[in-house]
Structures are given as structure tokens and as C-alpha cells.
Design a protein around this motif. Structure first.
Motif, PDB file in Angstrom:
ATOM      1  N   UNK A   1       7.262  11.254   5.062  1.00 14.83           N
ATOM      2  CA  UNK A   1       6.348  10.637   6.023  1.00 14.83           C
ATOM      3  C   UNK A   1       5.983   9.213   5.617  1.00 14.83           C
ATOM      4  N   UNK A   2       5.664   9.026   4.331  1.00 13.90           N
ATOM      5  CA  UNK A   2       5.260   7.701   3.847  1.00 13.90           C
ATOM      6  C   UNK A   2       6.424   6.720   3.893  1.00 13.90           C
ATOM      7  N   UNK A   3       7.613   7.191   3.537  1.00 10.08           N
ATOM      8  CA  UNK A   3       8.777   6.316   3.576  1.00 10.08           C
ATOM      9  C   UNK A   3       9.063   5.847   4.999  1.00 10.08           C
TER      10      UNK A   3
ATOM     11  N   UNK B   1       6.212  14.301  -5.905  1.00 10.32           N
ATOM     12  CA  UNK B   1       6.533  15.728  -6.003  1.00 10.32           C
ATOM     13  C   UNK B   1       6.418  16.444  -4.659  1.00 10.32           C
ATOM     14  N   UNK B   2       5.899  15.757  -3.646  1.00 12.35           N
ATOM     15  CA  UNK B   2       5.721  16.360  -2.323  1.00 12.35           C
ATOM     16  C   UNK B   2       6.710  15.728  -1.353  1.00 12.35           C
ATOM     17  N   UNK B   3       7.833  16.384  -1.105  1.00 13.99           N
ATOM     18  CA  UNK B   3       8.904  15.788  -0.297  1.00 13.99           C
ATOM     19  C   UNK B   3       8.463  15.516   1.135  1.00 13.99           C
TER      20      UNK B   3
ATOM     21  N   UNK C   1       0.837  -1.203   0.000  1.00 17.00           N
ATOM     22  CA  UNK C   1       0.000   0.000   0.000  1.00 17.00           C
ATOM     23  C   UNK C   1       0.871   1.253   0.000  1.00 17.00           C
ATOM     24  N   UNK C   2       1.863   1.304   0.892  1.00 17.48           N
ATOM     25  CA  UNK C   2       2.731   2.486   0.965  1.00 17.48           C
ATOM     26  C   UNK C   2       3.525   2.668  -0.333  1.00 17.48           C
TER      27      UNK C   2
END
Length: 385
Positions: free
Chosen positions: A120-122, A113-115, A103-104
Motif C-alpha cells: 500500500x505504501x509503495x 515485515x508487513x507485506x 515521508x513514505x
């Protein structure tokens, strides 16, 4: 959306408005009405998933998001909703963790494009992946994003974490490959740790080589293996243990033995390249000093004796050190016995060697099989290619 009826579009707008007002029961009601008319409506499942999650109907929420991703695998909203679900309901089982990682990964494809969101997701992805046990692979896969998000240190943390837990060698060849690449660029790693990982990598490569069936892949692996083994032996920090040194020298010795042919052995005065002779001699010396006896050492001693024209000593090395238990030893033994005019024993070695071909990498079996072909010739038997 354009293909929806006006009534469905109106209900979805109302459901979205109800969500923004946190009227979750109304959202649920409107979405279910939509699904009665259009059972495959992506947005209805997404909105229903949000409403269910907010009402702590966790099982229903996950089912809605899963159905939405089935309907539109490339859709962004459902994957983000599912990511929100896993944040509020951390996965517990291995299967759930793997689903969360997937999912991630899908979310990352929509937010590059949004660092801030990437970072956060990483972090969430790596936190779950550590529990699954292969965080290094994820770090390697997403390294460009990590650097973009200002998380370059995650690579070092991943490798060092596995090193500290002594897990790197359990992650297979790909993980060792990534680990060694990191180690070769990091001067902060303890030399003993560096040697241990590098040796493990070389041994994994060697096992991979022995299982290789394609000749092109085998040649490439062999070249890589030689390069890594030479680099190991000549590394400046020299934190090698004796057993690691013997293991790497054994790999290099095997690679040289794989290249031998009957013609070379029968030509008299076998011309061993200087580097290869050094590896064979060093393996024999270190093994002797450490009291380590191996079949491979016996083969190496026999080859060195053949190169020096000492066939009687070669025969003794083969007989006394178990060298004839290896297919390579059988080839050398057959040639030595031919040189000593013991044709019966030579033919026996060749026959036994043919029965041991299965222990060799597939691309070498035909080569050694040809070497073991005996035919009558003037003065006795000849091994021919």
C-alpha cells in the motif's frame, strides 16, 4: 515516557482515550495542556496532529507532525500520521510531493515485515513520484520490497512508462543505467526502442567519461563504455539506425585515439589492433556512404593511412577533412609532418595541440601534453614522451 511526570502521562493516556472515542476537541485541549508543561513532548504533537487532521485543520496537523519528526526523527507514529495526512491532502507543489515521498520512505523503514502495508505504501510513494518525474529511481531503490510485496511488475511498468513518454533519456546516467539493465533482460521490448535507449546510455557514459577527473574512475568508465559499445554493435536484434551506429562507432574510435602516443605514431607502420582497425574503417565507410562528414572521421582516416605507411595521404586527410580541429588530430598531424620532414609545420601542430588540451578528459591532458613536447634531434625535431 519514563522521564515524564505522572500528570503528563495521565493526560496523554486521557488524550489517547479521547482520540479513540473521536472526541477530538478534548484531545486537542489535553495535548495543549501537556505542551504548556513540556514543549518538546513527542506524543502530544502526534495526538494533536491526529485531532487536527480529523477536524480538517490541515495546516495545523502538518505542523504538528513536522514538529514531532523533528523531535524524534526515528519515531514511527509521526511519520505514519504524516503519511495519513498526505493521503487525505494530496500534495500539489513539487516541494510538497518531495516531502511526501520522503515521508513514505521513512514509513517503509518501519513496516517491512508487513507485506500488505508495504504494498500500500509503495503504491502511494510511486504515485507521487511519477508526478515528480523520477519514478524509475524509486523503483530501483525499493525493488527488493516490491518483489517482497508481490509488485515485481512495477519495475517493468516504470521503465516502459518512461519509454512510452520518451522520457528515459532525460533522466540522466543513473536512470539510463537502470533502464538498460531492464532492457537487457526483457525480450518484449521493441528492437528499435532498445537501440535508442542503449545508444543514449552509451552517449551519456561518454559525456560522463569526458567530465571525469579521477584516473581510477576514468579507467573504470572507459572499460564499461567499451563493453557497452561492443554489446550494442553485436546485439542480435540489430534495430540500429545509421545515426546511432555512427554515434557508437565514433565513441569507440575516440577511445582508441585517446590511447595513442607519439612513440607509436613515429615508430612507422602503426600497428592498430584488428578490432580497433575495424571500428575506424567502419566509421569511415558508413560516414562516407551516408554523406556524413566529421572531424573525427578525418582523424580516423589519417590514422589508418599512418598505419599503412601512407603519410602523404594522411596529411591530405587531416587538411581536407578538418581533422586538425581536434586535439587528437593535432597529435597525429605533428607526427605526420615530422615523418615528412616538415619540421616547422610539426612544431606548429604541437603548439596548437597544447592549446587544445582543455577539450580532453582531465586524466588524458598530462598524457597528451607529454606527447606534444618537441625538442631538437638529429635530422629535425622529435616528439617525446
Amino acid at each position: 515516557v519514563e522521564s515524564m511526570s505522572k500528570e503528563i502521562r495521565a493526560r496523554l493516556r486521557a488524550a489517547k482515550a479521547a482520540l479513540s472515542k473521536k472526541e477530538f476537541e478534548e484531545t486537542e485541549r489535553l495535548c495543549r495542556v501537556v505542551l504548556e508543561e513540556d514543549a518538546g513532548n513527542y506524543l502530544a504533537y502526534v495526538f494533536l496532529g491526529v485531532a487536527s487532521l480529523e477536524q480538517r485543520q490541515h495546516k495545523a496537523a502538518l505542523q504538528c507532525y513536522q514538529r514531532a519528526t523533528e523531535l524524534q526523527p526515528q519515531g514511527e507514529l509521526a511519520w505514519k500520521g504524516m503519511a495519513d495526512f498526505y493521503e487525505k491532502c494530496p500534495p500539489q507543489t513539487r516541494a510538497e510531493m518531495q516531502a511526501a515521498v520522503h515521508c513514505y520512505q521513512r514509513v517503509l523503514g518501519h513496516i517491512q515485515s508487513d507485506s500488505v502495508k508495504v504494498c500500500s505504501t509503495l503504491r502511494k510513494l510511486l504515485a507521487v513520484q511519477r508526478k515528480v518525474g523520477s519514478v524509475l529511481e524509486e523503483v530501483s531503490l525499493h525493488r527488493p520490497l516490491l518483489e517482497q510485496a508481490g509488485m515485481e511488475g512495477a519495475w517493468e511498468e516504470a521503465v516502459e512508462g518512461l519509454l512510452a513518454e520518451d522520457q528515459l533519456v532525460d533522466h540522466g546516467w543513473e536512470m539510463l543505467d537502470a533502464g538498460v539493465k531492464y532492457l537487457t533482460h526483457s525480450s518484449a521490448v521493441d528492437p528499435c526502442v532498445r537501440s535508442s535507449v542503449h545508444n543514449s546510455y552509451i552517449q551519456q557514459l561518454f559525456q560522463k567519461l569526458k567530465c571525469c577527473s579521477a584516473e581510477g574512475d576514468w579507467a573504470q568508465l572507459r572499460e564499461t563504455l567499451q563493453m557497452e559499445a561492443h554489446q550494442f554493435l553485436h546485439s542480435a536484434d540489430s534495430g540500429h539506425r545509421i545515426d546511432q551506429l555512427i554515434a557508437v562507432l565514433s565513441v569507440l574510435a575516440s577511445l582508441y585515439l585517446y590511447s595513442l602516443t607519439a612513440d607509436q605514431l613515429l615508430a612507422g607502420g602503426l600497428d592498430i589492433p584488428g578490432i580497433a582497425r575495424g571500428h575506424l574503417s567502419e566509421l569511415c565507410r558508413v560516414s562516407h556512404e551516408e554523406g556524413v562528414s566529421s572531424d573525427l572521421c578525418g582523424v580516423c582516416e589519417a590514422v589508418l593511412c599512418v598505419a599503412d605507411g601512407e603519410l602523404a595521404q594522411a596529411r591530405e586527410a587531416i587538411a581536407s577533412k578538418g581533422a586538425d580541429s581536434l586535439c587528437e588530430g593535432k597529435l597525429i598531424g605533428a607526427c605526420v609532418h615530422l615523418g615528412l620532414h616538415d619540421y616547422s609545420r610539426a612544431e606548429q601542430c604541437a603548439e596548437e595541440g597544447r592549446g587544445m588540451l582543455g577539450a580532453l578528459p582531465l586524466p588524458l591532458r598530462q598524457h597528451f601534453s607529454s606527447c606534444f613536447q618537441c625538442r631538437p634531434g638529429r635530422g629535425g625535431l622529435l616528439l617525446t614522451l
